[in-house]
Design a protein around this motif. Structure first.
Motif, mmCIF file in Angstrom:
data_model
loop_
_atom_site.group_PDB
_atom_site.id
_atom_site.type_symbol
_atom_site.label_atom_id
_atom_site.label_comp_id
_atom_site.label_asym_id
_atom_site.label_seq_id
_atom_site.Cartn_x
_atom_site.Cartn_y
_atom_site.Cartn_z
ATOM 1 N N ASP A 1 14.607 -18.061 -10.524
ATOM 2 C CA ASP A 1 13.443 -17.389 -11.098
ATOM 3 C C ASP A 1 12.151 -17.810 -10.424
ATOM 4 O O ASP A 1 11.309 -16.968 -10.068
ATOM 5 C CB ASP A 1 13.354 -17.663 -12.600
ATOM 6 C CG ASP A 1 14.487 -17.027 -13.391
ATOM 7 O OD1 ASP A 1 15.175 -16.129 -12.857
ATOM 8 O OD2 ASP A 1 14.693 -17.447 -14.547
ATOM 9 N N SER A 2 11.951 -19.106 -10.248
ATOM 10 C CA SER A 2 10.685 -19.575 -9.675
ATOM 11 C C SER A 2 10.568 -19.210 -8.201
ATOM 12 O O SER A 2 9.515 -18.736 -7.758
ATOM 13 C CB SER A 2 10.510 -21.084 -9.882
ATOM 14 O OG SER A 2 11.488 -21.818 -9.172
ATOM 15 N N ALA A 3 11.630 -19.397 -7.426
ATOM 16 C CA ALA A 3 11.572 -19.076 -5.994
ATOM 17 C C ALA A 3 11.454 -17.577 -5.778
ATOM 18 O O ALA A 3 10.711 -17.122 -4.902
ATOM 19 C CB ALA A 3 12.805 -19.628 -5.286
ATOM 20 N N GLY A 4 12.175 -16.802 -6.572
ATOM 21 C CA GLY A 4 12.096 -15.353 -6.434
ATOM 22 C C GLY A 4 10.708 -14.831 -6.738
ATOM 23 O O GLY A 4 10.146 -14.040 -5.971
ATOM 24 N N PHE A 5 10.137 -15.275 -7.861
ATOM 25 C CA PHE A 5 8.810 -14.789 -8.244
ATOM 26 C C PHE A 5 7.741 -15.249 -7.258
ATOM 27 O O PHE A 5 6.914 -14.460 -6.801
ATOM 28 C CB PHE A 5 8.461 -15.252 -9.659
ATOM 29 C CG PHE A 5 7.120 -14.754 -10.122
ATOM 30 C CD1 PHE A 5 6.943 -13.425 -10.458
ATOM 31 C CD2 PHE A 5 6.035 -15.609 -10.189
ATOM 32 C CE1 PHE A 5 5.700 -12.950 -10.869
ATOM 33 C CE2 PHE A 5 4.796 -15.148 -10.603
ATOM 34 C CZ PHE A 5 4.624 -13.815 -10.943
ATOM 35 N N ARG A 6 7.763 -16.532 -6.903
ATOM 36 C CA ARG A 6 6.733 -17.064 -5.992
ATOM 37 C C ARG A 6 6.796 -16.372 -4.632
ATOM 38 O O ARG A 6 5.787 -15.873 -4.125
ATOM 39 C CB ARG A 6 6.913 -18.574 -5.822
ATOM 40 C CG ARG A 6 5.912 -19.211 -4.851
ATOM 41 C CD ARG A 6 6.045 -20.729 -4.802
ATOM 42 N NE ARG A 6 7.399 -21.180 -4.552
ATOM 43 C CZ ARG A 6 8.219 -21.708 -5.474
ATOM 44 N NH1 ARG A 6 7.816 -21.846 -6.724
ATOM 45 N NH2 ARG A 6 9.433 -22.096 -5.144
ATOM 46 N N ASN A 7 7.965 -16.313 -4.054
ATOM 47 C CA ASN A 7 8.085 -15.758 -2.707
ATOM 48 C C ASN A 7 7.971 -14.240 -2.688
ATOM 49 O O ASN A 7 7.425 -13.667 -1.748
ATOM 50 C CB ASN A 7 9.401 -16.227 -2.067
ATOM 51 C CG ASN A 7 9.356 -17.690 -1.717
ATOM 52 O OD1 ASN A 7 8.738 -18.080 -0.736
ATOM 53 N ND2 ASN A 7 9.999 -18.526 -2.516
ATOM 54 N N GLY A 8 8.460 -13.574 -3.737
ATOM 55 C CA GLY A 8 8.307 -12.126 -3.814
ATOM 56 C C GLY A 8 6.855 -11.714 -3.980
ATOM 57 O O GLY A 8 6.406 -10.717 -3.404
ATOM 58 N N THR A 9 6.099 -12.479 -4.759
ATOM 59 C CA THR A 9 4.670 -12.214 -4.923
ATOM 60 C C THR A 9 3.932 -12.465 -3.618
ATOM 61 O O THR A 9 3.063 -11.677 -3.207
ATOM 62 C CB THR A 9 4.098 -13.083 -6.055
ATOM 63 O OG1 THR A 9 4.815 -12.827 -7.268
ATOM 64 C CG2 THR A 9 2.617 -12.803 -6.271
ATOM 65 N N LEU A 10 4.284 -13.550 -2.947
ATOM 66 C CA LEU A 10 3.694 -13.850 -1.645
ATOM 67 C C LEU A 10 3.946 -12.706 -0.668
ATOM 68 O O LEU A 10 3.030 -12.248 0.033
ATOM 69 C CB LEU A 10 4.294 -15.155 -1.116
ATOM 70 C CG LEU A 10 3.754 -15.753 0.162
ATOM 71 C CD1 LEU A 10 2.291 -16.126 0.014
ATOM 72 C CD2 LEU A 10 4.567 -16.993 0.532
ATOM 73 N N GLN A 11 5.168 -12.195 -0.660
ATOM 74 C CA GLN A 11 5.468 -11.089 0.246
ATOM 75 C C GLN A 11 4.681 -9.832 -0.113
ATOM 76 O O GLN A 11 4.278 -9.076 0.774
ATOM 77 C CB GLN A 11 6.969 -10.794 0.242
ATOM 78 C CG GLN A 11 7.779 -11.849 0.991
ATOM 79 C CD GLN A 11 9.210 -11.396 1.161
ATOM 80 O OE1 GLN A 11 9.980 -11.395 0.197
ATOM 81 N NE2 GLN A 11 9.560 -10.997 2.361
ATOM 82 N N GLY A 12 4.458 -9.609 -1.403
ATOM 83 C CA GLY A 12 3.631 -8.476 -1.800
ATOM 84 C C GLY A 12 2.217 -8.588 -1.253
ATOM 85 O O GLY A 12 1.610 -7.593 -0.845
ATOM 86 N N ALA A 13 1.690 -9.807 -1.230
ATOM 87 C CA ALA A 13 0.369 -10.027 -0.635
ATOM 88 C C ALA A 13 0.392 -9.751 0.868
ATOM 89 O O ALA A 13 -0.573 -9.203 1.420
ATOM 90 C CB ALA A 13 -0.112 -11.452 -0.910
ATOM 91 N N TYR A 14 1.503 -10.100 1.509
ATOM 92 C CA TYR A 14 1.614 -9.781 2.940
ATOM 93 C C TYR A 14 1.595 -8.266 3.162
ATOM 94 O O TYR A 14 1.052 -7.786 4.159
ATOM 95 C CB TYR A 14 2.913 -10.341 3.526
ATOM 96 C CG TYR A 14 3.070 -11.841 3.492
ATOM 97 C CD1 TYR A 14 1.991 -12.707 3.622
ATOM 98 C CD2 TYR A 14 4.342 -12.407 3.346
ATOM 99 C CE1 TYR A 14 2.157 -14.081 3.608
ATOM 100 C CE2 TYR A 14 4.521 -13.777 3.327
ATOM 101 C CZ TYR A 14 3.433 -14.608 3.460
ATOM 102 O OH TYR A 14 3.617 -15.978 3.441
ATOM 103 N N VAL A 15 2.186 -7.511 2.253
ATOM 104 C CA VAL A 15 2.165 -6.052 2.360
ATOM 105 C C VAL A 15 0.721 -5.551 2.327
ATOM 106 O O VAL A 15 0.336 -4.679 3.115
ATOM 107 C CB VAL A 15 3.001 -5.396 1.242
ATOM 108 C CG1 VAL A 15 2.762 -3.889 1.174
ATOM 109 C CG2 VAL A 15 4.490 -5.676 1.458
ATOM 110 N N ILE A 16 -0.088 -6.104 1.438
ATOM 111 C CA ILE A 16 -1.497 -5.721 1.368
ATOM 112 C C ILE A 16 -2.192 -5.993 2.705
ATOM 113 O O ILE A 16 -2.909 -5.132 3.236
ATOM 114 C CB ILE A 16 -2.209 -6.460 0.220
ATOM 115 C CG1 ILE A 16 -1.655 -6.007 -1.136
ATOM 116 C CG2 ILE A 16 -3.728 -6.256 0.291
ATOM 117 C CD1 ILE A 16 -2.084 -6.880 -2.300
ATOM 118 N N MET A 17 -1.984 -7.175 3.242
ATOM 119 C CA MET A 17 -2.649 -7.521 4.498
ATOM 120 C C MET A 17 -2.137 -6.680 5.664
ATOM 121 O O MET A 17 -2.913 -6.282 6.543
ATOM 122 C CB MET A 17 -2.482 -9.014 4.790
ATOM 123 C CG MET A 17 -3.063 -9.922 3.709
ATOM 124 S SD MET A 17 -4.750 -9.497 3.202
ATOM 125 C CE MET A 17 -5.654 -9.966 4.672
#
Length: 196
Positions: A118-134
């Motif tokens: 749960d923690s790794a999925g949420f943290r890294n998935g959110t991080l990747q979403g930010a990469y999509v924005i950039m």
């Protein structure tokens, strides 16, 4: 040693970039969506776990499916956007680790350890979403990231029978800058940071 990016690049990515909610009638191509993902996927995640999954909603049929999951205040800005990216997390991301991180048996770190999943999925998935924005900004697009939707309803519509869970949405396109509010303030360095 990498050079410092020129000011106009920093401006496009950070300084002048805004969260848009009104859109110009200009389409986003499938090729642009591929380019966004191809850039975003190269940025780091823990043990290259890459838990983000994306659904790019751009057809009238797809938008009609999305609409019932949206909060009322987000309907117009989402339906009028050329594309809405559903940023989701594959809760079984660790099954891809033999491919993504062949250097070690990283899959075994996660199997049966739900808090870590749960923690790794949420943290890294959110991080990747930010990469999509950039990545989208780097390719000349504007973004409107948001929550303001019913995750359970969206997951029932788009991810039923899968291990995917929605995280947040990103409207993508060419923003109408005339509709923007003045930029909100940010915290100063001393309010948000320490050097120790």
């Amino acid at each position: 040693m990498n050079p410092v990016l020129p000011h106009n690049t920093l401006d496009q990515l950070f300084l002048s970039a805004r969260t848009h909610f009104k859109w110009l009638p200009k389409p986003v191509t499938d090729e642009q969506l591929h380019q966004i993902y191809d850039l975003a996927r190269m940025a780091p995640t823990s043990a290259n776990c890459s838990p983000m999954r994306l659904v790019f909603v751009k057809t009238a049929e797809g938008k009609a499916k999305l609409k019932p999951a949206l909060d009322e205040m987000n309907v117009e800005k989402t339906l009028s956007a050329p594309v809405t990216a559903i940023v989701a997390i594959d809760t079984e991301f660790y099954e891809q680790l033999p491919k993504l991180f062949p250097h070690a048996d990283a899959r075994s770190w996660y199997v049966g350890n739900q808090p870590l999943i749960d923690s790794a999925g949420f943290r890294n998935g959110t991080l990747q979403g930010a990469y999509v924005i950039m990545a989208a900004r780097a390719l000349g697009l504007d973004c409107g990231p948001m929550s303001g939707f019913n995750n359970a309803k969206l997951d029932e519509i788009f991810f039923k029978g899968t291990a995917y869970k929605s995280n947040f949405l990103i409207n993508l396109g060419y923003g109408d800058a005339t509709a923007l509010f003045p930029r909100g303030p940010r915290l100063d360095f001393d309010e948000a940071c320490k050097i120790v």
